[in-house]
Write an enzyme that holds these catalytic residues in place. Structure first.
Site, mmCIF file in Angstrom:
data_model
loop_
_atom_site.group_PDB
_atom_site.id
_atom_site.type_symbol
_atom_site.label_atom_id
_atom_site.label_comp_id
_atom_site.label_asym_id
_atom_site.label_seq_id
_atom_site.Cartn_x
_atom_site.Cartn_y
_atom_site.Cartn_z
ATOM 1 N N ARG A 1 121.632 -6.750 43.056
ATOM 2 C CA ARG A 1 121.769 -8.100 43.638
ATOM 3 C C ARG A 1 121.885 -9.153 42.541
ATOM 4 O O ARG A 1 122.594 -10.151 42.714
ATOM 5 C CB ARG A 1 120.554 -8.411 44.521
ATOM 6 C CG ARG A 1 120.421 -7.528 45.749
ATOM 7 C CD ARG A 1 121.530 -7.787 46.762
ATOM 8 N NE ARG A 1 121.321 -7.036 47.990
ATOM 9 C CZ ARG A 1 121.827 -5.827 48.210
ATOM 10 N NH1 ARG A 1 122.553 -5.254 47.265
ATOM 11 N NH2 ARG A 1 121.607 -5.211 49.357
ATOM 12 N N LYS B 1 119.819 -10.944 49.589
ATOM 13 C CA LYS B 1 119.763 -10.225 50.854
ATOM 14 C C LYS B 1 118.654 -9.179 50.826
ATOM 15 O O LYS B 1 118.590 -8.351 49.926
ATOM 16 C CB LYS B 1 121.116 -9.557 51.119
ATOM 17 C CG LYS B 1 121.169 -8.838 52.456
ATOM 18 C CD LYS B 1 122.534 -8.216 52.678
ATOM 19 C CE LYS B 1 122.580 -7.469 54.011
ATOM 20 N NZ LYS B 1 123.897 -6.839 54.247
#
Length: 476
Positions: A405, A441
């Site tokens: 990420r 996320k």
């Protein structure tokens, strides 16, 4: 004094003396190499040369057989028939004794058989050479038996087989045929031994070549497995017999994970004919990845392991190699300071900066504008090998997900790290720019930083940082 009475015996004595002396010389020269301390150095050197030289060794052996044969032939020729003696010259004891040549002429044929046996024992000699030597012995003995000793064998048959002599084949022919049959038998045996020795020799060469092929194949397999898997994992599989279904896995508590991608490579890739259907683009990407791989050969980055490449994304981890930990492998984790424990993470950050410099050099040479987007994280992971065919080494865990990420939410030309990495790496002299909280996320908001460079000079990257397009400038 018998030689003074009958001069004919002189030939036998001379033959015996010459033959014994020559055989003694051959024997002494052969034994010198076996007992080097007993004989002079020159004789030992000469004997060693004979032992190590094939033609000299075979010639030496054939000379002994030739001396034995010639001694037998000379003794046979020196024996006279009883009809050659008169009352004025009575038969000497050599001819009248039960062991004389007249009373037992077959004795000399048996000596010829011994010479044939000695010829058979010659090794590394061509069968044609053996056959020639055997024919010489057989023909010479046969001529003496049939022609020179004709009267001696007739007298022998007349004395020994007087009652049924007319029903027997003359001894001169029997002995000649016997020697010929023995020659054929010995030659067949010698030929069979030679074929067997040649077959064994060829088998030995074949086995040696197969061993070399197996050794070479093992080296290639080890190199292939080492390229597919990290070195310590490859040793795990190659160093012991593992079952195919056995799973390799290893847990780590303090690992650094890095994802580095080239987002604008997708804009560069095209399958038009000018790029040979995309092959030239893939070739260029291979050069980039290969240059990144070559950085791992640097001694500073020996604790970094390449995990895999996914498209144009490069994944690596630090601290997964148990036997390489920047010189602290012999110490337990509890004995290491925080700076020593996380040295591999600092090396991983240096590796990320080195990748940026490497890509800059490639851009300069190829007139391109590729940029890296890198994400770093640290924490616990689970490493293992999956797949029965084309096995693949990979790492899993929340640390890997966060590192991915950091790369996907980052900015091209920058190295993005979470706050935990920032706290550790700033102690090693790395400079950062605070980006602020971003939404990740599955993780919510995370405070992140951009790694800008290193104040203290490292092994690969100097303290200065180069500003690339789209890179956040440190205003502090």
């Amino acid at each position: 004094m018998e030689t003074l009475i009958d001069p004919l015996l002189m030939v036998n004595y001379v033959t015996l003396a010459v033959g014994e002396v020559l055989l003694l010389v051959l024997t002494v020269c052969s034994l010198a190499a076996i007992f080097p301390r007993v004989f002079p150095k020159k004789l030992v050197s000469f004997s060693t040369w004979i032992d190590h030289t094939r033609w000299a060794r075979n010639t030496w052996a054939m000379a002994a057989i030739f001396i034995l044969t010639m001694a037998d032939i000379v003794d046979m020729l020196s024996c006279r028939s009883p009809s050659n003696f008169t009352l004025a010259h009575p038969l000497p004891s050599m001819f009248t004794s039960p062991e004389g040549c007249v009373e037992n002429p077959k004795y000399y044929s048996y000596i010829a058989v011994l010479a044939l046996m000695a010829t058979t024992m010659l090794v590394q000699v061509s069968h044609m050479v053996k056959l020639t030597l055997m024919l010489f012995i057989t023909v010479a003995t046969g001529i003496v038996n049939v022609y020179t000793w004709r009267d001696i064998f007739d007298n022998y048959d007349r004395v020994r087989f007087r009652d049924y002599r007319e029903f027997l084949v003359p001894s001169k022919y029997c002995m000649t045929v016997m020697i010929f049959i023995m020659m054929v038998s010995f030659y067949y045996f010698s030929r069979h031994v030679e074929k067997l020795a040649r077959t064994l020799f060829l088998w030995k060469i074949e086995v040696h070549e197969q061993k070399e092929k197996v050794y070479e194949m093992r080296r290639w397999n080890e190199a292939l497995v080492t390229n597919m898997l990290p070195e310590h994992v490859a040793r795990h599989f190659l160093g012991s017999k593992k079952r195919d279904e056995e799973l390799y896995s290893q847990s780590y508590d303090e690992i650094g994970v890095m994802f580095a991608s080239i987002p604008n490579f997708s804009d560069f890739y095209t399958e038009e004919s000018i790029n040979n259907g995309g092959i030239e683009c893939l070739r260029f990407l291979n050069e980039i990845i290969s240059d990144f791989d070559s950085l791992l050969d640097e001694s500073q980055f020996r604790c970094i392991t390449k995990i895999k490449t996914i498209g144009s994304t490069y994944m690596a981890a630090s601290g997964v190699t148990p036997d390489i930990n920047n010189g602290y492998a012999c110490l337990k984790k509890e004995e290491l300071s925080d700076r020593e424990r996380w040295q591999h993470l600092a090396d991983l950050a240096d590796f990320a900066l080195a990748m940026k410099v490497t890509l800059m050099n490639i851009n300069y040479q190829s007139f391109n504008n590729f940029m890296l987007r890198i994400g770093l994280n640290k924490g616990a992971v689970l490493a293992g090998v999956i797949g029965a065919r084309k096995p693949h080494y990979d790492i899993w865990g929340n640390t890997v997900n966060v590192a991915s990420r950091m790369e996907s939410t980052g900015v091209m030309g920058n190295v993005q790290v979470v706050e935990d990495c920032y706290i550790i790496l700033k102690e090693y002299g790395f400079r950062f720019v605070r980006r602020g909280p971003i939404f990740v996320k599955g993780k919510g908001e995370l405070l992140t930083y951009f790694l800008k460079g290193r104040d203290k000079q490292g092994s690969f990257i100097n303290g200065s940082s180069v500003t690339l397009p789209h890179q956040v400038v440190d205003s502090s």
